[in-house]
Scaffold this active site. Structure first.
Site, mmCIF file in Angstrom:
data_model
loop_
_atom_site.group_PDB
_atom_site.id
_atom_site.type_symbol
_atom_site.label_atom_id
_atom_site.label_comp_id
_atom_site.label_asym_id
_atom_site.label_seq_id
_atom_site.Cartn_x
_atom_site.Cartn_y
_atom_site.Cartn_z
ATOM 1 N N ASN A 1 1.720 9.863 -6.961
ATOM 2 C CA ASN A 1 1.186 10.539 -5.596
ATOM 3 C C ASN A 1 2.570 10.429 -4.680
ATOM 4 O O ASN A 1 3.389 9.500 -4.630
ATOM 5 C CB ASN A 1 0.734 9.080 -4.671
ATOM 6 C CG ASN A 1 0.111 9.193 -3.477
ATOM 7 O OD1 ASN A 1 0.793 10.505 -2.414
ATOM 8 N ND2 ASN A 1 -0.659 8.336 -2.888
ATOM 9 N N LYS B 1 2.934 11.510 -1.708
ATOM 10 C CA LYS B 1 2.982 10.825 -0.357
ATOM 11 C C LYS B 1 4.092 11.912 -0.048
ATOM 12 O O LYS B 1 3.587 13.355 -0.077
ATOM 13 C CB LYS B 1 3.696 9.647 -0.394
ATOM 14 C CG LYS B 1 3.064 8.699 -0.710
ATOM 15 C CD LYS B 1 3.797 7.422 -0.836
ATOM 16 C CE LYS B 1 2.533 6.681 -2.111
ATOM 17 N NZ LYS B 1 3.327 4.760 -1.597
ATOM 18 N N HIS C 1 -6.743 5.648 0.786
ATOM 19 C CA HIS C 1 -5.353 4.869 0.722
ATOM 20 C C HIS C 1 -4.750 4.241 2.178
ATOM 21 O O HIS C 1 -5.043 4.589 2.808
ATOM 22 C CB HIS C 1 -4.028 6.135 0.194
ATOM 23 C CG HIS C 1 -2.622 5.874 0.491
ATOM 24 N ND1 HIS C 1 -1.819 4.959 0.891
ATOM 25 C CD2 HIS C 1 -2.517 5.913 -1.393
ATOM 26 C CE1 HIS C 1 -1.226 4.279 -0.260
ATOM 27 N NE2 HIS C 1 -1.432 4.560 -1.470
ATOM 28 N N GLU D 1 -2.377 3.249 3.375
ATOM 29 C CA GLU D 1 -1.379 4.472 3.985
ATOM 30 C C GLU D 1 -2.313 5.087 5.127
ATOM 31 O O GLU D 1 -1.796 5.111 6.224
ATOM 32 C CB GLU D 1 -0.757 5.066 4.115
ATOM 33 C CG GLU D 1 0.832 4.483 3.293
ATOM 34 C CD GLU D 1 1.393 4.857 1.947
ATOM 35 O OE1 GLU D 1 1.604 5.872 1.692
ATOM 36 O OE2 GLU D 1 2.508 4.087 1.312
ATOM 37 N N GLU E 1 -4.665 -0.976 -5.349
ATOM 38 C CA GLU E 1 -3.197 -0.910 -4.718
ATOM 39 C C GLU E 1 -3.532 -2.453 -3.839
ATOM 40 O O GLU E 1 -3.356 -2.061 -2.416
ATOM 41 C CB GLU E 1 -3.111 0.244 -4.109
ATOM 42 C CG GLU E 1 -2.625 1.161 -4.855
ATOM 43 C CD GLU E 1 -2.394 2.774 -4.774
ATOM 44 O OE1 GLU E 1 -1.215 3.002 -5.136
ATOM 45 O OE2 GLU E 1 -2.170 3.229 -3.717
ATOM 46 N N GLY F 1 5.632 0.367 -2.682
ATOM 47 C CA GLY F 1 7.472 0.926 -2.000
ATOM 48 C C GLY F 1 8.084 -1.072 -2.405
ATOM 49 O O GLY F 1 8.755 -0.671 -2.278
ATOM 50 N N SER G 1 4.195 0.117 -7.006
ATOM 51 C CA SER G 1 5.632 -0.454 -7.891
ATOM 52 C C SER G 1 5.305 -0.871 -9.457
ATOM 53 O O SER G 1 6.484 -1.179 -9.667
ATOM 54 C CB SER G 1 6.558 -1.894 -7.317
ATOM 55 O OG SER G 1 5.897 -1.978 -6.524
#
Ligand code: 13P
Length: 243
Positions: free
Chosen positions: A9, A11, A94, A96, A161, A167, A206
């Site tokens: 991904n 992003k 996701h 985000e 996730e 991250g 991660s």
């Protein structure tokens, strides 16, 4: 029995010149894929990446789509267009998207149904925040997200996730990943029957070359959804090799 999938991904990263990283991945993987490999760049790069990766072992996907086929939805992209330019999958829900755009489970489900209708593989993301884990609500949060987000068809991938692992360089303990993936497996089998056994469950958050092998060895972890480490061919290839 489940072929592993390693999905990148990207992003909101990458420029046309990033095709050089994709080219490195294609050259390294040529012919020898032991797992499915998917790269999801930003929308404007999808058509170019599809073109570049033709006849390679790499599939190209998107990071979101609208639930409508077309129409007055400024700034959105339809599943039909993604499929028409050669994307084969789309990441949906996701964390985000959920945080930045207020996307909820019902919307994710509508997008998943639309993606399936366009013959795209939906990669549906779920995961708890740190506060939810600390309060003992990790599993109930994820199961509620699944309950609201999953479409009627089992032709999907689910990505677990944990939001706090994205991250951050922090990864759950192996036994916590195992417990969550077991719970997700039970949920999809409860929902789809035997077809739920065939659904690939990815871990994301991660994943790096140094921890991928250990994570992928956990039962019911069928590959990974990789953020930062998918941007560099060398790192991504090392993770693919670990799958
Ligand atoms: P990182 O691998 O950068 O933690 O991101 C994970 C992720 O959000 C993939 O969708």
């Amino acid at each position: 029995m489940r072929r592993p999938l390693v999905a990148g991904n990207w992003k909101m990263n990458g420029l046309p010149g990033s095709a050089a990283e994709l080219r490195k991945m294609i050259d390294a993987l040529e012919g020898g894929e032991h797992c499915d490999v998917l790269v999801c760049p930003p929308f404007p790069l999808i058509a170019q990446f599809v073109w570049d990766s033709a006849d390679s072992g790499i599939e190209i996907g998107a990071q979101d789509c609208h639930f409508a086929e077309n129409g007055a939805h400024t700034g959105d992209v339809s599943p039909a267009l993604l499929a028409a330019v050669g994307a084969s999958a789309v990441i949906l829900g996701h964390s985000e998207r959920r945080a930045d755009h207020g996307e909820g489970d019902a919307l994710v489900k509508a997008k998943a149904e639309a993606a399936l209708a366009a013959k795209l593989l939906p990669v549906i993301c779920v995961g708890e925040t740190e506060a939810q884990r600390d309060s003992g609500a990790a599993e109930s949060t994820v199961l509620a997200q699944l309950d609201g987000s999953l479409p009627n068809s089992a032709a999907i991938v689910v990505a677990y996730e944990p939001v706090w692992a994205i991250g951050t360089g922090r990864v759950p303990e192996n036994h916590d990943i195992a417990a969550m993936h077991h719970a997700i497996r039970q949920a999809v089998v409860g929902r789809y029957g035997d077809a739920g056994q065939k659904i690939r469950l990815l871990y994301g958050g991660s994943v790096k070359p140094g921890n991928a092998k250990e994570i992928f060895a956990i039962e019911d972890v069928d590959g990974g959804l990789i953020g930062g480490a998918s941007l560099k061919a060398d790192d991504f290839l090392a993770i693919v090799a670990a799958a």
